[in-house]
Structures are given as C-alpha cells and as structure tokens.
Design an enzyme around this catalytic site. Structure first.
Site, PDB file in Angstrom:
ATOM      1  N   LYS A  51      18.945   4.106  16.032  1.00 22.97           N
ATOM      2  CA  LYS A  51      18.692   2.734  15.147  1.00 22.97           C
ATOM      3  C   LYS A  51      19.648   1.738  15.240  1.00 22.97           C
ATOM      4  O   LYS A  51      19.367   0.436  15.063  1.00 22.97           O
ATOM      5  CB  LYS A  51      18.378   3.055  13.728  1.00 22.97           C
ATOM      6  CG  LYS A  51      17.173   3.951  13.385  1.00 22.97           C
ATOM      7  CD  LYS A  51      15.853   3.279  13.773  1.00 22.97           C
ATOM      8  CE  LYS A  51      14.360   4.044  13.254  1.00 22.97           C
ATOM      9  NZ  LYS A  51      13.421   3.197  13.550  1.00 22.97           N
ATOM     10  N   SER A  92      16.402  11.404  19.451  1.00 23.03           N
ATOM     11  CA  SER A  92      16.528  10.057  18.989  1.00 23.03           C
ATOM     12  C   SER A  92      17.626  10.073  17.642  1.00 23.03           C
ATOM     13  O   SER A  92      17.986   8.934  17.303  1.00 23.03           O
ATOM     14  CB  SER A  92      15.060   9.298  18.616  1.00 23.03           C
ATOM     15  OG  SER A  92      14.485  10.405  17.517  1.00 23.03           O
ATOM     16  N   GLU A 140      13.332  -2.111   5.791  1.00 24.43           N
ATOM     17  CA  GLU A 140      12.689  -1.153   5.276  1.00 24.43           C
ATOM     18  C   GLU A 140      13.169   0.445   6.004  1.00 24.43           C
ATOM     19  O   GLU A 140      13.737   0.306   7.207  1.00 24.43           O
ATOM     20  CB  GLU A 140      11.121  -1.300   5.625  1.00 24.43           C
ATOM     21  CG  GLU A 140      10.611  -0.738   6.990  1.00 24.43           C
ATOM     22  CD  GLU A 140      11.320  -1.577   8.222  1.00 24.43           C
ATOM     23  OE1 GLU A 140      11.758  -0.855   9.224  1.00 24.43           O
ATOM     24  OE2 GLU A 140      11.555  -2.564   8.049  1.00 24.43           O
TER      25      GLU A 140
END
Length: 377
Positions: free
Chosen positions: A91, A366, A113
């Site tokens: 991210k 991830s 969000e």
C-alpha cells in the site's frame, strides 16, 4: 489501446471503468486527472517519488525463493516480498505517490478508506511524513478485527472514523470517504487505496503500483511460467501483472470465495466505476464475506474485469479454511507469516500444485500477517 496501457476515453478499459459520480465531484476528478498527468510527465516528481520509495519505503523489495515449501509442492515458488516494504505491505507504493500529488495540488487533508487497515496505516504514515492531516474511514467490524492497525493509525496522528452503516466493512467505509470528499473538495484529497473508483484512480493507482511488477521482472532470471496475486479491488495484482502482461507468463488473480466479484458477479456500477460486482436481480449491491478484511469487497477493479473478459488473466477463488492452512504452512516451512489477503494466492498455488508440477511460480506476497494473528491463531 494495448493491454495495461492508458485507458481509452473517460477511463475505459474495454466495457469497464469510466466516471460515474455526482456532478459535484466531476470537477474534483478532473482536477486529480490533470494533476496526475502533469506530475507523471514531470521528471522532478518522478525523481522525488523514486527517492521516497528507495530511501523511505525500502525498495526494491526482494524476490525470495521458498525452497522447503517448493520441494514439498514439486514446483519452484518465488515470493515478491511486499511484506518487507515500510508499513508492511504494498500500500505504501501508491500512497506515497498520491500524497505527493495531494501536496503538489495544495491540498491539506488526506481522506482514505480502509478494510484490513494497511491502506489506512500507509495513508497515516505518508501524511505524517509530508505534514498533511489524515482522516481514515473504517467499518466498525474491521476496526474490531484489525485493532493493531487502528492503533498504528492513531499513533501516527490520523483520525479514524468508525462507519456503522451496512456491513460495517470496506464497502461502507468507501461510501463514507466519498461523502467526506464531496463535502470538502477544496482542501481534501481522496486517496483511494486500490484500482477502483472513478477515472483517473484505477489507472493512476496501477501506475503507482507498477513498481512491483517492473522490479520483479528485472529480478527473476527468466519469465516465470505463472504469476499469481490475490485480488480484492486488485492493486497489488494490477501492479504485478503490469510487469508481465506482455510476456508468455500465465497470470492468475485469486479472490475470496465469499467475495469473488469477477467469478460470481455481473456488470454494474459501484463507487464511481463500472465493473463486475456482486448484486441481486434488482441491481442492489450484495454483501461480500471473507476472513480477510482487505478482500471483503463486492467489486473488482475495472481493469481486472477487462483482463478477465479478454482472457489475459484467469481468476480463481479459495475459501477461508484453505487460507488459514496456507498461512500456517508458509510460517512453519519458511518462517514467513503472510497477511490473510496474500495467503489466498498461496492457498490456490498449494491446491493447484499437482497440475503445476515442475513450473516456476512467482507470487506477490502483498503484506505481512502481524495484523491477523488474533484471527488465525
């Protein structure tokens, strides 16, 4: 348009994408698009982002051969280690890019969000770094099951806004973040965490995440037979696939069985974009369900819908029990605890090992699993 290039027209990937927003948000979306185009063409912006990714986020992340598990499965498994990036997931790649863009646009507040909390942590981190205010919308259910990340966000100075509507998960957090943006387009920048939302977000987020696939392609000795990533909205997968879409590698995106918009959905509009979504016969959005908060979303990024429709990417599903088993297996064979989201990709590889015998498989890990310990212990 070539595969995974700039979308056509108003953000179209084939039949999907676009900009389906209230008139009050159209100027804001146009402003973001113009700013991104100018920044992405500016060598100074690209150099600053590269410096942050390298000296702050810790890129490039390595590709790790997992030898014991590979021997057990009868294949060669390589992990692209986004869990080793600062904040513990992919991210940060996207958020650093968007936070720099927000500052360039003169915005003072970053709105985000989050489901699993990793995007929220990344947004809070980048805001602290660049001196921006940060507001993170998060469903009450996700606040409960991802408490460690909530504490991290607050420690970094972010305001976490609980969302009590609907399923109290990512879909509802996204609704509230968009409402917050509508109310303050002058000072606020909406930092979307995945390849979803109105144009230019699916394209822009993919470009910020492309670093995953570009790095991995340069790090492997030869093109792998198979490239696999988990998919919710799908940013880590989009970034990974971008590096291999023009090769002979088979590409596989793995969804949560209780979500699986690509596998079980139909075309519809959600959160400003047209894609495959879970909905009933009347077009009402259905609830997704997954042990992984980051995959608990009833849609999929529009470019993924396009890639699946044209047959360039295969999409599969795995269930919660397989995912938990995959977490434990990687932890005990390799000393790596994956996030529940990432473990979906691993669970599919384990299940498919017989038909993949002898192949080289690159999987994007991830995120790390610290946030999930209370769930799968």
């Amino acid at each position: 348009m070539t595969v995974m290039s700039e979308p056509a027209g108003l953000g179209r990937f084939g039949d999907y994408g676009g900009r389906f927003v209230p008139e009050s948000l159209v100027p804001a979306c146009e402003q973001v698009e113009a700013a991104f185009r100018a920044a992405w063409a500016d060598p100074g912006f690209r150099a600053e982002l590269h410096e942050l990714l390298t000296l702050y986020a810790g890129r490039p992340t390595p590709v790790t051969p997992v030898r014991r598990l590979s021997a057990e499965l009868g294949l060669t498994l390589l992990l692209k280690r986004e869990d080793l990036a600062h904040t513990g997931s992919h991210k940060i790649n996207n958020v650093l890019g968007q936070a720099l863009l927000a500052r360039r646009m003169g915005k003072r507040r970053l709105l985000a969000e989050t489901g699993a909390g990793q995007h929220g942590v990344a947004a809070a981190t980048a805001s602290a770094l660049l001196g921006l205010e940060c507001v993170v919308y998060m469903g009450e259910r996700d606040i409960e099951r991802q408490a460690p990340n909530v504490r991290r966000m607050r420690m970094l100075g972010a305001t976490v806004v609980p969302v009590a509507s609907g399923s109290r998960t990512l879909k509802d957090a996204t609704n509230e973040a968009m409402r917050g943006w509508v109310a303050d387009t002058a000072d606020a920048y909406y930092c979307i965490g995945s390849v979803m939302g109105p144009h230019p977000y699916p394209w822009m987020v993919r470009e910020f995440q492309r670093v995953i696939g570009d790095e991995a392609r340069a790090q492997v000795d030869a093109v792998p037979d198979l490239v696999v990533a988990c998919v919710g909205g799908g940013s880590n997968a989009a970034g990974t696939f971008a590096g291999f879409v023009d090769t002979t590698a088979r590409l596989v995106g793995v969804e949560a069985a209780g979500g699986a918009a690509m596998t079980n959905g139909t075309p519809g509009v959600l959160h400003g974009f047209r894609s495959m979504v879970l909905q009933d016969a009347h077009g009402q959005i259905a609830e997704a369900e997954s042990i992984a908060a980051g995959l608990d979303y009833p849609g999929i990024g529009p470019e993924h819908a396009h890639l699946g429709t044209i047959g360039r990417v295969d999409y599969a599903t795995v269930g919660d029990a397989e995912v938990v088993e995959a977490v434990h297996r990687l932890a005990r064979t390799e000393g790596i605890i994956p996030a529940l989201e990432s473990a979906h990709a691993l669970a599919w590889i384990i299940r498919s090992a017989g038909e993949l015998a002898g192949q080289t498989v690159l999987m994007t890990l991830s995120g790390r699993g610290d946030k999930d310990l209370e769930i799968f212990e």
